[in-house]
Design a protein around this motif. Sequence first.
Motif, PDB file in Angstrom:
ATOM      1  N   CYS A 173       0.839  -1.191   0.000  1.00 20.42           N
ATOM      2  CA  CYS A 173       0.000   0.000   0.000  1.00 20.42           C
ATOM      3  C   CYS A 173       0.881   1.251   0.000  1.00 20.42           C
ATOM      4  O   CYS A 173       1.738   1.421   0.860  1.00 20.42           O
ATOM      5  CB  CYS A 173      -0.895  -0.024   1.244  1.00 20.42           C
TER       6      CYS A 173
ATOM      7  N   LYS B  66       0.264   5.003   0.357  1.00 22.45           N
ATOM      8  CA  LYS B  66      -0.754   6.001   0.698  1.00 22.45           C
ATOM      9  C   LYS B  66      -0.391   7.367   0.127  1.00 22.45           C
ATOM     10  O   LYS B  66       0.769   7.753   0.115  1.00 22.45           O
ATOM     11  CB  LYS B  66      -0.891   6.122   2.208  1.00 22.45           C
TER      12      LYS B  66
ATOM     13  N   SER C 159     -10.440  11.284  -6.632  1.00 20.28           N
ATOM     14  CA  SER C 159     -10.687  10.741  -5.291  1.00 20.28           C
ATOM     15  C   SER C 159     -10.333  11.732  -4.185  1.00 20.28           C
ATOM     16  O   SER C 159     -10.642  11.491  -3.024  1.00 20.28           O
ATOM     17  CB  SER C 159      -9.889   9.449  -5.083  1.00 20.28           C
TER      18      SER C 159
ATOM     19  N   THR D 194      -8.863  13.612   2.228  1.00 24.54           N
ATOM     20  CA  THR D 194      -8.777  12.172   1.968  1.00 24.54           C
ATOM     21  C   THR D 194      -8.531  11.978   0.478  1.00 24.54           C
ATOM     22  O   THR D 194      -8.986  12.784  -0.345  1.00 24.54           O
ATOM     23  CB  THR D 194     -10.048  11.410   2.375  1.00 24.54           C
TER      24      THR D 194
ATOM     25  N   ASN E 290      -7.394   8.533  -2.532  1.00 26.72           N
ATOM     26  CA  ASN E 290      -6.998   7.155  -2.781  1.00 26.72           C
ATOM     27  C   ASN E 290      -5.726   7.121  -3.620  1.00 26.72           C
ATOM     28  O   ASN E 290      -5.635   7.803  -4.633  1.00 26.72           O
ATOM     29  CB  ASN E 290      -8.097   6.390  -3.518  1.00 26.72           C
TER      30      ASN E 290
ATOM     31  N   GLN F 229      -5.926   1.377  -4.275  1.00 22.35           N
ATOM     32  CA  GLN F 229      -7.005   1.891  -3.429  1.00 22.35           C
ATOM     33  C   GLN F 229      -6.570   2.109  -1.973  1.00 22.35           C
ATOM     34  O   GLN F 229      -7.366   1.976  -1.055  1.00 22.35           O
ATOM     35  CB  GLN F 229      -8.227   0.971  -3.483  1.00 22.35           C
ATOM     36  N   CYS F 230      -5.317   2.432  -1.763  1.00 16.68           N
ATOM     37  CA  CYS F 230      -4.827   2.748  -0.415  1.00 16.68           C
ATOM     38  C   CYS F 230      -5.269   4.166  -0.076  1.00 16.68           C
ATOM     39  O   CYS F 230      -4.982   5.105  -0.814  1.00 16.68           O
ATOM     40  CB  CYS F 230      -3.306   2.644  -0.362  1.00 16.68           C
ATOM     41  N   LYS F 231      -5.958   4.324   1.033  1.00 15.71           N
ATOM     42  CA  LYS F 231      -6.521   5.613   1.413  1.00 15.71           C
ATOM     43  C   LYS F 231      -5.530   6.397   2.271  1.00 15.71           C
ATOM     44  O   LYS F 231      -4.997   5.885   3.245  1.00 15.71           O
ATOM     45  CB  LYS F 231      -7.816   5.403   2.176  1.00 15.71           C
TER      46      LYS F 231
ATOM     47  N   THR G 185      -4.949  10.128   4.438  1.00 18.53           N
ATOM     48  CA  THR G 185      -5.658  11.227   5.076  1.00 18.53           C
ATOM     49  C   THR G 185      -4.655  12.264   5.555  1.00 18.53           C
ATOM     50  O   THR G 185      -3.487  11.951   5.800  1.00 18.53           O
ATOM     51  CB  THR G 185      -6.500  10.758   6.277  1.00 18.53           C
TER      52      THR G 185
END
Length: 126
Positions: free
Chosen positions: A32, A34, A66, A107, A109, A113-115, A117
Amino acid sequence: MKASLILNALIILTLPTQLWAYGSSSSSKKACEKPYFSEFAPPEKAEVAAGTEFSFIAATVSNPESIKVTIKNQPVDITVTPKGGKYNVSGKLPNSLAGSFARINITANGPNQCKGTGGWLVKVNE
């Protein structure tokens, strides 16, 4: 003699299961990554007027659509512009924030699809 045969058989039978336990390196491809955010303007804890423009840089974002910004749980309209592999994001602080502190929450992506913040706090003067 029988004891050494049994011992050799046990060793041979347990080696493959120990080798398979480590798996393949394909899981590292699914790591992931981010999104991260930087270059916040106005800076953290700055005192600003309502309606002031804010901006930041979003990096490692695979889908610029996103990127979402909220302030006090209310969505804020933003403009996203490509900037050398990153994205420059800008918007305006709502007039309803006058006389309060407001956290600009972000936020987005990233790949797989690693979110990610982020955000920062400003003081909105009356």
